[in-house]
Design a protein around this motif. Structure first.
Motif, PDB file in Angstrom:
ATOM      1  N   THR A   1      27.442  45.242  52.087  1.00  0.00           N
ATOM      2  CA  THR A   1      26.345  44.830  51.231  1.00  0.00           C
ATOM      3  C   THR A   1      26.566  43.478  50.604  1.00  0.00           C
ATOM      4  N   GLY A   2      27.712  42.886  50.777  1.00  0.00           N
ATOM      5  CA  GLY A   2      27.933  41.589  50.176  1.00  0.00           C
ATOM      6  C   GLY A   2      29.397  41.366  49.866  1.00  0.00           C
ATOM      7  N   VAL A   3      29.649  40.288  49.106  1.00  0.00           N
ATOM      8  CA  VAL A   3      31.011  39.950  48.711  1.00  0.00           C
ATOM      9  C   VAL A   3      31.434  40.852  47.551  1.00  0.00           C
ATOM     10  N   SER A   4      32.582  41.436  47.672  1.00  0.00           N
ATOM     11  CA  SER A   4      33.067  42.369  46.666  1.00  0.00           C
ATOM     12  C   SER A   4      34.323  41.821  46.007  1.00  0.00           C
ATOM     13  N   GLN A   5      34.388  41.903  44.684  1.00  0.00           N
ATOM     14  CA  GLN A   5      35.564  41.440  43.959  1.00  0.00           C
ATOM     15  C   GLN A   5      36.095  42.549  43.065  1.00  0.00           C
TER      16      GLN A   5
ATOM     17  N   THR B   1      46.592  39.601  39.605  1.00  0.00           N
ATOM     18  CA  THR B   1      46.143  39.407  40.984  1.00  0.00           C
ATOM     19  C   THR B   1      44.727  39.916  41.132  1.00  0.00           C
ATOM     20  N   PHE B   2      43.882  39.119  41.758  1.00  0.00           N
ATOM     21  CA  PHE B   2      42.494  39.501  42.001  1.00  0.00           C
ATOM     22  C   PHE B   2      42.283  39.608  43.514  1.00  0.00           C
ATOM     23  N   ARG B   3      41.341  40.462  43.875  1.00  0.00           N
ATOM     24  CA  ARG B   3      41.050  40.653  45.289  1.00  0.00           C
ATOM     25  C   ARG B   3      39.600  40.315  45.580  1.00  0.00           C
ATOM     26  N   CYS B   4      39.369  39.755  46.761  1.00  0.00           N
ATOM     27  CA  CYS B   4      38.012  39.463  47.225  1.00  0.00           C
ATOM     28  C   CYS B   4      37.850  39.977  48.653  1.00  0.00           C
ATOM     29  N   ASP B   5      36.809  40.747  48.865  1.00  0.00           N
ATOM     30  CA  ASP B   5      36.441  41.179  50.223  1.00  0.00           C
ATOM     31  C   ASP B   5      35.159  40.458  50.611  1.00  0.00           C
ATOM     32  N   PRO B   6      35.227  39.545  51.571  1.00  0.00           N
ATOM     33  CA  PRO B   6      34.026  38.787  51.944  1.00  0.00           C
ATOM     34  C   PRO B   6      33.092  39.619  52.814  1.00  0.00           C
ATOM     35  N   ILE B   7      31.951  39.072  53.106  1.00  0.00           N
ATOM     36  CA  ILE B   7      31.048  39.675  54.091  1.00  0.00           C
ATOM     37  C   ILE B   7      31.796  39.677  55.422  1.00  0.00           C
ATOM     38  N   SER B   8      31.725  40.798  56.133  1.00  0.00           N
ATOM     39  CA  SER B   8      32.665  41.054  57.223  1.00  0.00           C
ATOM     40  C   SER B   8      32.664  39.987  58.322  1.00  0.00           C
ATOM     41  N   GLU B   9      31.560  39.429  58.671  1.00  0.00           N
ATOM     42  CA  GLU B   9      31.550  38.455  59.768  1.00  0.00           C
ATOM     43  C   GLU B   9      31.778  37.020  59.311  1.00  0.00           C
ATOM     44  N   HIS B  10      32.006  36.827  58.029  1.00  0.00           N
ATOM     45  CA  HIS B  10      32.200  35.476  57.500  1.00  0.00           C
ATOM     46  C   HIS B  10      33.651  35.039  57.658  1.00  0.00           C
TER      47      HIS B  10
ATOM     48  N   SER C   1      40.906  38.359  56.587  1.00  0.00           N
ATOM     49  CA  SER C   1      39.902  39.300  56.065  1.00  0.00           C
ATOM     50  C   SER C   1      39.784  39.124  54.556  1.00  0.00           C
ATOM     51  N   PHE C   2      40.331  40.054  53.781  1.00  0.00           N
ATOM     52  CA  PHE C   2      40.250  39.943  52.331  1.00  0.00           C
ATOM     53  C   PHE C   2      41.179  38.829  51.855  1.00  0.00           C
ATOM     54  N   SER C   3      40.968  38.432  50.610  1.00  0.00           N
ATOM     55  CA  SER C   3      41.812  37.391  50.020  1.00  0.00           C
ATOM     56  C   SER C   3      42.288  37.851  48.649  1.00  0.00           C
ATOM     57  N   THR C   4      43.451  37.352  48.243  1.00  0.00           N
ATOM     58  CA  THR C   4      43.955  37.599  46.900  1.00  0.00           C
ATOM     59  C   THR C   4      44.230  36.271  46.213  1.00  0.00           C
ATOM     60  N   LEU C   5      43.997  36.271  44.910  1.00  0.00           N
ATOM     61  CA  LEU C   5      44.317  35.122  44.068  1.00  0.00           C
ATOM     62  C   LEU C   5      45.259  35.616  42.987  1.00  0.00           C
ATOM     63  N   GLU C   6      46.451  35.058  42.935  1.00  0.00           N
ATOM     64  CA  GLU C   6      47.432  35.465  41.938  1.00  0.00           C
ATOM     65  C   GLU C   6      47.663  34.338  40.954  1.00  0.00           C
ATOM     66  N   ILE C   7      47.717  34.701  39.694  1.00  0.00           N
ATOM     67  CA  ILE C   7      48.071  33.758  38.640  1.00  0.00           C
ATOM     68  C   ILE C   7      49.357  34.252  37.997  1.00  0.00           C
ATOM     69  N   GLN C   8      50.371  33.442  38.037  1.00  0.00           N
ATOM     70  CA  GLN C   8      51.651  33.812  37.419  1.00  0.00           C
ATOM     71  C   GLN C   8      51.748  33.203  36.024  1.00  0.00           C
ATOM     72  N   ARG C   9      52.434  33.905  35.154  1.00  0.00           N
ATOM     73  CA  ARG C   9      52.693  33.412  33.782  1.00  0.00           C
ATOM     74  C   ARG C   9      51.394  32.903  33.161  1.00  0.00           C
ATOM     75  N   THR C  10      50.435  33.808  33.041  1.00  0.00           N
ATOM     76  CA  THR C  10      49.122  33.415  32.563  1.00  0.00           C
ATOM     77  C   THR C  10      49.176  32.730  31.208  1.00  0.00           C
ATOM     78  N   GLU C  11      48.230  31.805  31.037  1.00  0.00           N
ATOM     79  CA  GLU C  11      48.061  31.071  29.783  1.00  0.00           C
ATOM     80  C   GLU C  11      46.644  31.312  29.277  1.00  0.00           C
TER      81      GLU C  11
END
Lengths: 115, 117
Positions: A2-6, A20-29, A73-83
Motif C-alpha cells: 500500500t505504500g512506503v512504510s516506516q 535505528t529506524f526502518r523503512c520499507d519502500p514500495i516493492s518494485e521501487h 529492499s528495506f533500509s535502516t537509518l541509525e543515529i549513534q550518540r544522539t543529540e
C-alpha cells in the motif's frame, strides 16, 4: 503493497543513546531516499540508495549517522550518540526507475525526540 | 546549488474560492522537474502535481494547476474551488533530471494553507 512504510512512528530517546529506524519502500521501487524535516521547515535530503548501493550522502549526515539497504529492499537509518539537535521527523521516500521522472512516494515518517 | 523559495509562510482562502501559492527557484540546469507536495497535519506527504522543465505546457490535475515561468524561474500553484480537505502544508520542490544522478528533492520552506468554511 500500500505504500512506503516506516517504523517506528515515534521514538523518544535519551541523549547519548543509539536509535535505528526502518523503512520499507514500495516493492518494485529501486530508489530509496532519507530526508530529515525539522518543525516548520521543508524536508532536507540525507542520503540516497539505488538498489543496495548508497550513491549519495548529504553533508548533513554526520559520522554519527549511518544508513544501509541490504539486498536492495528495506533500509535502516541509525543515529549513534544522539543529540538534542537530532530531534526531527525522519522521512523515507522511494521511486521507480521505470519512469523518466523522479516521482517520489513518502512514508509517514519517524518522529524522533531526544531528551 | 539549487534553492527553492516560498515567500508565503501562511495563506488562507474561503471555501470554494481560488488561491495561488508562490514558488521561485534557482538553478543553472536546463532540464529538471518541479513539484508541489501536500503534507496534511500528522499525515504523509503526497504529490499534488509535477512539471517537466522541457514542457512548455503548464501541468493540470483536476482543481490544481501550475503557472510555470521558466525564464523567471517561477512555479506557482493555483487551487480552484478550494475544499476543506485542501488544508495542509504545501511544499514546492525541485529535482534535477535522471541523467544527472540522484534525483533528490530540494524543498522550499512551505506554505501553510488554511481553508475557511
Amino acid at each position: 503493497d500500500t505504500g512506503v512504510s516506516q517504523d517506528p512512528r515515534h521514538k523518544i530517546t535519551k541523549r547519548g543513546q543509539n536509535v535505528t529506524f526502518r523503512c520499507d519502500p514500495i516493492s518494485e521501487h529501486n530508489r530509496l531516499y532519507w530526508y530529515r524535516q525539522t518543525l516548520g521547515q521543508g524536508p532536507e535530503f540525507l542520503t540516497y540508495f539505488q538498489n543496495e548501493a548508497q550513491l549519495e550522502k548529504s553533508r548533513l549526515l554526520s559520522d554519527r549517522f549511518s544508513a544501509e539497504r541490504p539486498k536492495g529492499s528495506f533500509s535502516t537509518l541509525e543515529i549513534q550518540r544522539t543529540e538534542q539537535g537530532d530531534s526531527a521527523m525522519y522521512l523515507c521516500a522511494s521511486s521507480s526507475n521505470r519512469d523518466r521522472g523522479p516521482e517520489a512516494f513518502f512514508g509517514q515518517g519517524t518522529r524522533l525526540t531526544v531528551v | 546549488a539549487q534553492t527553492v523559495t516560498q515567500s508565503q509562510p501562511e495563506m488562507s482562502v474561503q471555501e470554494a474560492e481560488t488561491v495561488t501559492l508562490s514558488c521561485t527557484y534557482d538553478t543553472s540546469e536546463s532540464d529538471y522537474y518541479l513539484f508541489w507536495y501536500k503534507q496534511p497535519p500528522s499525515r504523509q506527504m503526497i504529490l499534488v502535481i509535477r512539471q517537466e522543465a522541457y514542457k512548455q505546457q503548464n501541468a493540470t490535475e483536476n482543481r490544481f494547476s501550475v503557472n510555470f515561468q521558466k525564464a523567471a524561474k517561477s512555479f506557482s500553484l493555483k487551487i480552484s474551488d478550494s475544499q476543506l480537505g485542501d488544508a495542509a502544508m504545501y511544499f514546492c520542490a525541485y529535482s534535477r533530471s535522471l541523467i544527472q544522478g540522484a534525483q533528490k528533492l530540494v524543498f522550499g520552506q512551505g506554505t501553510r494553507l488554511t481553508i475557511n468554511p
